[in-house]
Write a protein that holds these residues in place. Structure first.
Motif, PDB file in Angstrom:
ATOM      1  N   MET A 118      40.528 -10.415  29.160  1.00 13.70           N
ATOM      2  CA  MET A 118      39.750  -9.413  28.438  1.00 13.70           C
ATOM      3  C   MET A 118      40.232  -9.335  26.987  1.00 13.70           C
TER       4      MET A 118
ATOM      5  N   VAL B  36      35.543 -14.166  29.953  1.00 14.11           N
ATOM      6  CA  VAL B  36      36.882 -13.853  29.431  1.00 14.11           C
ATOM      7  C   VAL B  36      37.682 -13.078  30.476  1.00 14.11           C
ATOM      8  N   ASN B  37      37.369 -13.306  31.738  1.00 11.82           N
ATOM      9  CA  ASN B  37      38.039 -12.577  32.833  1.00 11.82           C
ATOM     10  C   ASN B  37      37.877 -11.074  32.643  1.00 11.82           C
ATOM     11  N   ALA B  38      36.649 -10.622  32.661  1.00  5.55           N
ATOM     12  CA  ALA B  38      36.341  -9.194  32.545  1.00  5.55           C
ATOM     13  C   ALA B  38      35.329  -8.847  33.631  1.00  5.55           C
ATOM     14  N   PRO B  39      35.771  -8.871  34.897  1.00  2.03           N
ATOM     15  CA  PRO B  39      34.829  -8.736  36.014  1.00  2.03           C
ATOM     16  C   PRO B  39      34.104  -7.394  36.049  1.00  2.03           C
ATOM     17  N   LEU B  40      34.765  -6.335  35.585  1.00  3.66           N
ATOM     18  CA  LEU B  40      34.098  -5.029  35.619  1.00  3.66           C
ATOM     19  C   LEU B  40      32.950  -4.986  34.618  1.00  3.66           C
TER      20      LEU B  40
ATOM     21  N   ARG C 156      30.042  -6.980  35.995  1.00  9.23           N
ATOM     22  CA  ARG C 156      29.281  -6.308  37.043  1.00  9.23           C
ATOM     23  C   ARG C 156      28.504  -5.115  36.503  1.00  9.23           C
ATOM     24  N   MET C 157      29.049  -4.459  35.500  1.00 13.29           N
ATOM     25  CA  MET C 157      28.312  -3.338  34.915  1.00 13.29           C
ATOM     26  C   MET C 157      27.071  -3.846  34.173  1.00 13.29           C
TER      27      MET C 157
ATOM     28  N   ALA D 252      24.631  -4.658  36.717  1.00 11.75           N
ATOM     29  CA  ALA D 252      24.058  -3.425  37.269  1.00 11.75           C
ATOM     30  C   ALA D 252      22.842  -2.990  36.442  1.00 11.75           C
ATOM     31  N   VAL D 253      22.959  -3.084  35.133  1.00 17.22           N
ATOM     32  CA  VAL D 253      21.835  -2.700  34.272  1.00 17.22           C
ATOM     33  C   VAL D 253      20.683  -3.702  34.423  1.00 17.22           C
TER      34      VAL D 253
ATOM     35  N   MET E 154      22.164   2.869  28.782  1.00 14.51           N
ATOM     36  CA  MET E 154      23.441   2.218  29.140  1.00 14.51           C
ATOM     37  C   MET E 154      23.489   0.767  28.632  1.00 14.51           C
TER      38      MET E 154
ATOM     39  N   VAL F 189      29.274   0.690  26.488  1.00 14.85           N
ATOM     40  CA  VAL F 189      30.075   0.618  27.719  1.00 14.85           C
ATOM     41  C   VAL F 189      30.205  -0.817  28.236  1.00 14.85           C
ATOM     42  N   ILE F 190      29.085  -1.558  28.233  1.00 14.12           N
ATOM     43  CA  ILE F 190      29.152  -2.899  28.839  1.00 14.12           C
ATOM     44  C   ILE F 190      29.714  -3.958  27.886  1.00 14.12           C
TER      45      ILE F 190
ATOM     46  N   VAL G 264      32.530  -3.644  25.955  1.00 13.07           N
ATOM     47  CA  VAL G 264      33.957  -3.551  25.628  1.00 13.07           C
ATOM     48  C   VAL G 264      34.697  -4.788  26.106  1.00 13.07           C
TER      49      VAL G 264
ATOM     50  N   LEU H   9      21.302   2.642  39.283  1.00  5.98           N
ATOM     51  CA  LEU H   9      22.261   2.167  38.276  1.00  5.98           C
ATOM     52  C   LEU H   9      23.640   2.779  38.515  1.00  5.98           C
TER      53      LEU H   9
ATOM     54  N   THR I 133      35.842  -4.387  41.656  1.00  6.69           N
ATOM     55  CA  THR I 133      36.924  -4.802  40.757  1.00  6.69           C
ATOM     56  C   THR I 133      38.277  -4.385  41.331  1.00  6.69           C
TER      57      THR I 133
ATOM     58  N   ASN J 146      42.296  -5.584  33.846  1.00 14.21           N
ATOM     59  CA  ASN J 146      41.114  -5.263  34.651  1.00 14.21           C
ATOM     60  C   ASN J 146      41.347  -4.042  35.538  1.00 14.21           C
TER      61      ASN J 146
END
Lengths: 385, 385
Positions: free
Chosen positions: A1, A206-210, A213-214, A217-218, A248, A253-254, A256, B210, B221, B241
């Motif tokens: 990240m 860049v290894n930012a799984p959250l 997924r966010m 989600a959108v 969103m 948020v998505i 970062v 959402l 995560t 993460n």
């Protein structure tokens, strides 16, 4: 990240009836300029709701802010607001009205000679008049970020700016205000929001799984709710989900800690500036071609996007990549948004003009790796012919 | 989707080296009280980094804030800070230090007679001294919300409070500060964050796809990164993460427009107050039993959670529900966090004590439907014996 700074102080008032809450968010005794567009808010009851909520404030109206808001128009508002000692602004409308109002509040406090420099020269602004927003069109995300895109008619230029001081103090998102939107604006809104996510997601891992997924989600929400919104724009839950997804998509948020692209937006802006094509439609034209042109550099994220959003999980790598691009095109087209330049009667001469304009302005190094040069823009646009 | 208000003005400075940026976030000339816990920050280099960053400010240290911070200790800090004219606070540590500092800044400006009333009587607070945070332990999410939980040793009570004025002005999240954490604190942190999401997700559907997917994004995560964090707490990406997931679990983003539960937290707090069991461990004890006890009311979300987070997609409904609860228990246990009261040598007599305390305090109507009464708490805890 990657390292990042996140800051978003916008207060969101979401849901039916929330317009009535704005009076508590505006400092007592404020002289308010209410900014809006062509008057659709007078047909759908929003104007009356806002006026009712603003009882007790002195309110001056400034209407006529265009889609792709014009610098020339906005400077008129600045002129009037200064003479009338306006100290709070309330944008009522879609992204264009909110973007336009961001420029107005920045220009109100700008101490340089030429407010156009905020756009053309990216002059840093450190203060702005306060403003709030009542959103009536889910699309741009402007209601919960600090950025804006402004057009100058005289020079056919379209520039963006943003600053930590140009966040709305609050934004009202009442899904009921969207019930009377024309289908074209809804489908544009879905494509716009979807593209915003892609610009922040379809880069390299860049290894930012959250964050991944966010973003997904959108995308999944827009994929599911978008077609429903086009069919039933007066279904509360559908429009609520679409509205929140569009916000969103571009409130920070998505994005970062991940790379972002935005080349599609830069190229698309030229099509709007030159031909007046709706912003979202320019994105639908450019994105599939950019995906195809950058299929190598974006491969890992394209495959992930295809699998997680479109269920593309079989076939060779090449087949999956192609199926993913086709699924994206099919989604845009299913919403009634055409994806080829020829659909808008734009030909190869426009590509030459855009290349020339980029050369004159010195624009280069677009994309998440700064590896999209002017000649790449030409190739991308040729894929969209 | 339910109506909601969202507001979160915390500025996040995320990534390695970000501690050095705090000086720009604290008003020049501030007299700073640096609050911390038992001194682990003196062993891992964080203390030196913070002190280096605070050069030029007058800094007073207040150490000794306990896990489950004590009202008694915090009031000492308030007393000193008032006498020393402190005007900015910097919490350096985990959730307990940040929670404790939230209470300190609220008590600093409290005009009532007895600051304990902020907790016991939920007295509304309208101002607080400003503070920032340097997070060293991902878990509670306190670094990006306005809530806090405080213990009073004398009465074995544990209460929460929160206010729009008790958000940190900024929080630094540097994953490198977590590299020397004991395994126990990491596993607790994963369970704590995971439970925070479940409290906001495992209720009943309100057509908010959402928010559902964003909650699942955090759960997935934590499911993936949590076990890695326990094994390799000095892997930067893993800890980054985990750290960001724990923050997103309780910064308000996933809870907008959806019902929330929090019964597990209320019940768990009693176990900490009475037996000093780590907060996260109390959640691991209560949550599986609460899921089982409320299996009917939570059925739809339990099935969705099982399928999307644990891949439970075959068998009868009853089998899938059971498999989902078992998967949750197995996850907690795999992190080394035990899930039965007997694992902590707590017997049935404690259940009687908790029921009595709830009765005395008049606590009832817990849960997202306000349908968990005191006798239900008893039954839930019996399932955890």
């Amino acid at each position: 990240m990657n390292n990042f700074t996140f800051y978003n102080p916008v207060k969101i008032l979401f849901g039916k009836g929330q317009i009535s809450a704005i009076a508590q968010e505006i400092p007592a005794g404020s002289r308010v300029m209410m900014t809006y567009g062509g008057g659709s808010i007078k047909k759908n009851g929003v104007y009356e709701q806002v006026m009712e909520a603003l009882k007790g404030f002195e309110v001056l109206e400034f209407s006529g802010i265009e889609p792709n808001p014009h610098y020339e128009t906005l400077m008129q508002a600045v002129d009037i607001a200064k003479r009338q000692n306006i100290d709070f602004f309330l944008a009522v409308g879609g992204g264009s009205v909110i973007d336009g109002t961001k420029f107005i509040v920045a220009a109100m406090e700008y101490e340089g000679e030429e407010p156009w420099d905020i756009l053309a020269k990216h002059e840093r602004i450190t203060k702005a008049a306060p403003f709030g927003a009542v959103l009536t069109l889910p699309a741009t995300g402007s209601e919960m970020n600090s950025g804006a895109v402004i057009n100058r008619v005289a020079t056919k230029e379209k520039f963006s700016f943003g600053s930590p001081v140009t966040f709305p103090k609050f934004s009202v998102l009442d899904p009921e205000t969207t019930f009377t939107l024309p289908v074209r604006q809804i489908s544009n809104g879905v494509v716009d929001a979807f593209s915003h996510v892609l610009e922040q997601y379809l880069t390299y891992p860049v290894n930012a799984p959250l964050q991944d997924r966010m973003a997904e989600a959108v995308l999944l929400t827009l994929k599911e709710e978008g077609p429903k919104a086009v069919k039933n724009p007066d279904d509360y839950d559908t429009m609520a989900n679409f509205m929140w997804a569009a916000t969103m998509a571009l409130n920070g948020v998505i994005r970062v800690g991940v790379p972002t692209d935005w080349a599609t937006h830069y190229i698309g802006h030229e099509l709007t500036a030159l031909h007046g094509i709706d912003h979202a439609r320019t994105l639908a034209i450019v994105f599939p071609s950019l995906m195809r042109y950058k299929i190598g550099a974006k491969k890992e994220k394209l495959l992930q996007y295809g699998e997680r959003v479109w269920g593309v999980d079989s076939g060779t790598e090449d087949e999956r990549l192609e199926a993913t691009i086709q699924a994206t095109i099919a989604f845009f087209e299913s919403l009634g948004v055409k994806t080829k330049l020829s659909d808008y009667e734009v030909g190869e001469d426009t590509i030459e003009t855009i290349v020339q304009r980029f050369e004159e302005r010195g624009v280069k190094d677009l994309g998440e790796r700064s590896d999209i040069q002017i000649q790449d823009v030409e190739q991308i646009l040729k894929l969209s012919l």
